[in-house]
Design an enzyme around this catalytic site. Sequence first.
Site, PDB file in Angstrom:
ATOM      1  N   GLY A   8       4.769   5.368   1.726  1.00  0.00           N
ATOM      2  CA  GLY A   8       3.632   4.375   1.365  1.00  0.00           C
ATOM      3  C   GLY A   8       2.824   4.095   2.682  1.00  0.00           C
ATOM      4  N   GLY A  11      -0.521   2.163   2.677  1.00  0.00           N
ATOM      5  CA  GLY A  11      -0.643   0.705   1.952  1.00  0.00           C
ATOM      6  C   GLY A  11      -0.836  -0.197   3.459  1.00  0.00           C
ATOM      7  N   GLN A  12      -0.894  -1.495   2.703  1.00  0.00           N
ATOM      8  CA  GLN A  12      -1.193  -2.682   3.707  1.00  0.00           C
ATOM      9  C   GLN A  12      -0.496  -2.723   4.650  1.00  0.00           C
ATOM     10  OE1 GLN A  12      -0.592  -6.622   2.344  1.00  0.00           O
ATOM     11  NE2 GLN A  12      -2.171  -7.485   3.706  1.00  0.00           N
ATOM     12  N   ASP A  34       2.446   9.313   1.976  1.00  0.00           N
ATOM     13  CA  ASP A  34       1.617   8.459   0.642  1.00  0.00           C
ATOM     14  C   ASP A  34       1.235   9.541  -0.194  1.00  0.00           C
ATOM     15  OD1 ASP A  34       0.484   5.299   0.981  1.00  0.00           O
ATOM     16  OD2 ASP A  34       0.188   6.694  -0.730  1.00  0.00           O
ATOM     17  N   TYR A 142       6.357  -7.480 -11.348  1.00  0.00           N
ATOM     18  CA  TYR A 142       6.581  -7.324  -9.977  1.00  0.00           C
ATOM     19  C   TYR A 142       7.897  -7.863  -9.445  1.00  0.00           C
ATOM     20  CZ  TYR A 142       5.378  -7.788  -4.818  1.00  0.00           C
ATOM     21  OH  TYR A 142       5.453  -7.664  -3.740  1.00  0.00           O
ATOM     22  N   LYS A 146      11.567  -6.697  -7.891  1.00  0.00           N
ATOM     23  CA  LYS A 146      12.030  -6.982  -6.830  1.00  0.00           C
ATOM     24  C   LYS A 146      13.584  -7.687  -6.643  1.00  0.00           C
ATOM     25  CE  LYS A 146       8.530  -5.789  -4.172  1.00  0.00           C
ATOM     26  NZ  LYS A 146       8.672  -4.781  -3.303  1.00  0.00           N
ATOM     27  N   ILE A 172       1.055 -11.349   3.024  1.00  0.00           N
ATOM     28  CA  ILE A 172       0.662 -10.663   4.305  1.00  0.00           C
ATOM     29  C   ILE A 172      -0.780 -10.822   4.604  1.00  0.00           C
ATOM     30  CG2 ILE A 172       1.307  -9.122   5.804  1.00  0.00           C
ATOM     31  CD1 ILE A 172       4.029  -8.443   4.689  1.00  0.00           C
TER      32      ILE A 172
HETATM   33  N1  SER Z   1       1.737 -10.489  -1.777  1.00  0.00           N
HETATM   34  C1  SER Z   1       2.411 -10.065  -2.933  1.00  0.00           C
HETATM   35  C2  SER Z   1       1.576 -10.425  -4.294  1.00  0.00           C
HETATM   36  O1  SER Z   1       0.987 -11.230  -4.123  1.00  0.00           O
HETATM   37  C3  SER Z   1       3.492 -11.032  -2.966  1.00  0.00           C
HETATM   38  O2  SER Z   1       4.546 -10.400  -2.164  1.00  0.00           O
HETATM   39  O3  SER Z   1       1.789  -9.643  -5.058  1.00  0.00           O
END
Ligand code: SER
Length: 317
Positions: A8, A11-12, A34, A142, A146, A172
């Site tokens: 990845g 990605g960000q 990636d 999501y 996690k 982030i």
């Molecule tokens: N930045 C993520 C989101 O907003 C949360 O970890 O999905």
Amino acid sequence: MKRILIIGASGQIGSELTPAFRKIYGNENVIASDCIFPLKPELSECGPTAKIDATKKEDIAAVVKQYNIDTIFNLAAILSAKAEANPMLGWNIGIGSLLNCLEVAREYKTAIFTPSSIGAFGPETPQDGTPQDTIQRPKTIYGVTKVTGELLSDYYFKRFGVDARSVRFPGIISNVTLPGGGTTDYAVEIYYAAVKEGKFTCPLREGTLMDMMYMPDAIKAIVDLMEADPSKLIHRNSFNVTAMSFAPETIAAEIKKHIPTFTMDYNVDPLKQGIADSWPNYMDDSAARQEWNWKPSYDLESMTVDMLKVLKERYNK
Ligand code: SER
């Protein structure tokens, strides 16, 4: 850490973690891969790259074997709001790649880092000063991936001795690669909009508090945790980490100090608002501070100065 695989890398987080690692551990020791987005030339031209479909275990194993990898960074994920549009994709990417990475880590005796998130909490979690060990009943796919990831990673550590470690990242904020599809994305987009257009329409209501962190601190958290003495770690998967907590009107006011003409209005996105309301207002990250000396460097003020400086230079403003 000597030989690192980043899954990845476009990605960000990956797009900044890869060059940061190459600086610390040597270009040739950090393999970038990636399969969703092509690697930017900055990543593909100054170090090794690999083609890995993280949903195929044999792809990961082949690269780990070829490069004698000792640590895998499993950054493949679909962010919260985007995953709600396609829950199966969210699950398959999040958990498919994690299980494959854990299995490869077990077979080849590598360490593994997988980010968790504030999304691992839910509406029943205490929202103010969210404890390290508390109720985790997220209501998004999501969040479900996690929490599952945290449990699986701890299971592989206890059952097979796999050196699996993780942090629960807040939103982030960064200026290299846009996140895309997350609930906290507004706190990145607001800076771009402020510099380019002088105004921003916020998808979250006034007063919506969430934890946030500037990218240099996110990179520092990853390095510090992965280099930490394992005998000091009471927790592993996953540590609360935060650097600041703010609501939309607070970040807008901070930007206004530098761009006095900046304005913000609201057009609430019910999906994102519902998700944000179910996440912590601010987390207690004292376990990370005690067990591996976590300490962020940036607050809202210093992050805003840096973000605006970088973006103003980039867009000639
Ligand atoms: N930045 C993520 C989101 O907003 C949360 O970890 O999905």
